[in-house]
Design a protein around this motif. Structure first.
Motif, PDB file in Angstrom:
ATOM      1  N   GLY A   1       0.822  -1.188   0.000  1.00  0.00           N
ATOM      2  CA  GLY A   1       0.000   0.000   0.000  1.00  0.00           C
ATOM      3  C   GLY A   1       0.866   1.250   0.000  1.00  0.00           C
ATOM      4  O   GLY A   1       2.083   1.160   0.193  1.00  0.00           O
ATOM      5  N   PRO A   2       0.246   2.403  -0.220  1.00  0.00           N
ATOM      6  CA  PRO A   2      -1.206   2.573  -0.384  1.00  0.00           C
ATOM      7  C   PRO A   2      -1.646   2.257  -1.814  1.00  0.00           C
ATOM      8  O   PRO A   2      -0.871   2.364  -2.755  1.00  0.00           O
TER       9      PRO A   2
ATOM     10  N   THR B   1      -7.776  -2.772  -0.112  1.00  0.00           N
ATOM     11  CA  THR B   1      -7.025  -1.515  -0.103  1.00  0.00           C
ATOM     12  C   THR B   1      -5.982  -1.538   1.007  1.00  0.00           C
ATOM     13  O   THR B   1      -6.262  -1.139   2.152  1.00  0.00           O
ATOM     14  N   PRO B   2      -4.774  -2.022   0.724  1.00  0.00           N
ATOM     15  CA  PRO B   2      -3.739  -2.008   1.760  1.00  0.00           C
ATOM     16  C   PRO B   2      -3.310  -0.586   2.097  1.00  0.00           C
ATOM     17  O   PRO B   2      -3.172   0.248   1.198  1.00  0.00           O
ATOM     18  N   PRO B   3      -3.098  -0.286   3.371  1.00  0.00           N
ATOM     19  CA  PRO B   3      -2.671   1.059   3.771  1.00  0.00           C
ATOM     20  C   PRO B   3      -1.176   1.255   3.511  1.00  0.00           C
ATOM     21  O   PRO B   3      -0.466   0.308   3.173  1.00  0.00           O
ATOM     22  N   PRO B   4      -0.693   2.459   3.686  1.00  0.00           N
ATOM     23  CA  PRO B   4       0.747   2.706   3.492  1.00  0.00           C
ATOM     24  C   PRO B   4       1.609   1.809   4.383  1.00  0.00           C
ATOM     25  O   PRO B   4       1.245   1.502   5.511  1.00  0.00           O
ATOM     26  N   LYS B   5       2.725   1.378   3.840  1.00  0.00           N
ATOM     27  CA  LYS B   5       3.759   0.617   4.552  1.00  0.00           C
ATOM     28  C   LYS B   5       3.306  -0.793   4.966  1.00  0.00           C
ATOM     29  O   LYS B   5       3.911  -1.399   5.835  1.00  0.00           O
ATOM     30  N   GLU B   6       2.251  -1.300   4.336  1.00  0.00           N
ATOM     31  CA  GLU B   6       1.818  -2.669   4.603  1.00  0.00           C
ATOM     32  C   GLU B   6       1.683  -3.441   3.289  1.00  0.00           C
ATOM     33  O   GLU B   6       1.193  -2.903   2.298  1.00  0.00           O
TER      34      GLU B   6
ATOM     35  N   TRP C   1      -0.147  -6.588   1.614  1.00  0.00           N
ATOM     36  CA  TRP C   1      -1.274  -7.483   1.778  1.00  0.00           C
ATOM     37  C   TRP C   1      -1.293  -8.515   0.649  1.00  0.00           C
ATOM     38  O   TRP C   1      -0.825  -8.249  -0.460  1.00  0.00           O
TER      39      TRP C   1
ATOM     40  N   TYR D   1       5.491  -5.401   6.938  1.00  0.00           N
ATOM     41  CA  TYR D   1       5.407  -3.963   7.247  1.00  0.00           C
ATOM     42  C   TYR D   1       6.741  -3.317   6.860  1.00  0.00           C
ATOM     43  O   TYR D   1       7.791  -3.967   6.817  1.00  0.00           O
TER      44      TYR D   1
END
Length: 207
Positions: A100-101, A148-153, A155, A206
C-alpha cells in the motif's frame, strides 16, 4: 499473521472496484488439487432423506432361485438414502499481493468442479439424477475482488472454494417374484457440489 477481514462471495456476485494496482491471473497458475483437502464448516449439521422404503426389505432373500421366478430375476444396486452433510471448504489458495497505499484487485476466471468420493455402485447417471446435478464436471467462474492495503503494509489476497456435500447410501437388492428385496449390503458415495468462493487477505509485511 492473523486474518483481519473476511468477505464471502456467492458464485454469481462480482465485486468491481477501480484498481490502482491491478493484476489478472489465470486458473492455470494454481497449485495442488481443490479436492485434496476439506475443511468442515459445521460438523453438527445433518439432514437425512430415505429414498427407498423398508417395506420390501428382506435380507439375504434367495427364495427358490431364479429358475422358479417367472417374473424375472436379477440383482443390482439402488440409491437408498441421502444425507445432507456440513458444507466444506477446499484448500486455501494464496494469490496476488502488493504494498500500500493503493487498491489490489484480483480479476480472474477460476476453475471449479463437482466431484464425488467413495464407492459408486449405481450408474453415474442415476446419481446425477438423484442429486440434481452432474457429480463429475469441471467449469470456470469469473470473479473480481479488491482490497485496499494502507501505506507501509503488504497485503495478499487468499481464497477458498466452498462446497455442498452429501452422504449417499446405495443398497444391494435382489429382484424376484415381481418385487425388489433389499439385502443388508451397503456402499457409500460422497458427492460434492461447488457453491461459492470465500475471499480473505493476510498482512504479509510492514515497512
Amino acid at each position: 499473521m492473523k486474518l483481519i477481514k473476511k468477505l464471502s462471495l456467492p458464485m454469481f456476485v462480482i465485486l468491481l472496484l477501480t484498481p490502482i494496482v491491478s493484476v489478472s491471473v489465470s486458473a492455470e497458475g494454481e497449485t495442488g488439487s481443490e479436492d485434496v483437502y476439506e475443511e468442515v464448516v459445521d460438523p453438527n449439521y445433518v439432514e437425512s432423506e430415505v429414498l427407498e422404503p423398508e417395506t420390501q426389505s428382506s435380507p439375504g432373500y434367495v427364495k427358490g432361485g431364479p429358475q422358479y421366478d417367472t417374473g424375472g430375476y436379477w440383482t443390482g444396486w439402488k440409491i437408498y438414502s441421502k444425507t445432507r452433510m456440513s458444507d466444506v471448504y477446499g484448500p486455501t489458495v494464496y494469490s496476488e499481493e502488493a504494498w500500500g497505499p493503493g487498491v489490489l484487485n484480483l480479476t480472474t476466471a477460476l476453475s471449479v468442479s463437482n466431484s464425488y468420493t467413495g464407492t459408486l455402485k449405481v450408474a453415474k447417471s442415476a446419481l446425477d439424477a438423484s442429486m440434481g446435478f452432474n457429480v463429475s464436471t469441471t467449469y470456470s467462474r469469473s470473479v473480481s475482488y479488491s482490497i485496499t492495503p494502507p501505506p507501509k503494509e503488504q497485503w495478499q489476497i487468499i481464497y477458498k472454494r466452498r462446497y455442498d456435500k452429501w452422504k449417499v447410501q446405495q443398497r444391494y437388492y435382489i429382484h424376484q417374484d415381481g418385487a425388489d428385496h433389499y439385502t443388508n449390503t451397503y456402499q457409500t458415495v460422497y458427492p460434492k457440489k461447488f457453491d461459492a468462493f470465500s475471499f480473505d487477505y493476510i498482512v504479509k509485511a510492514y515497512r
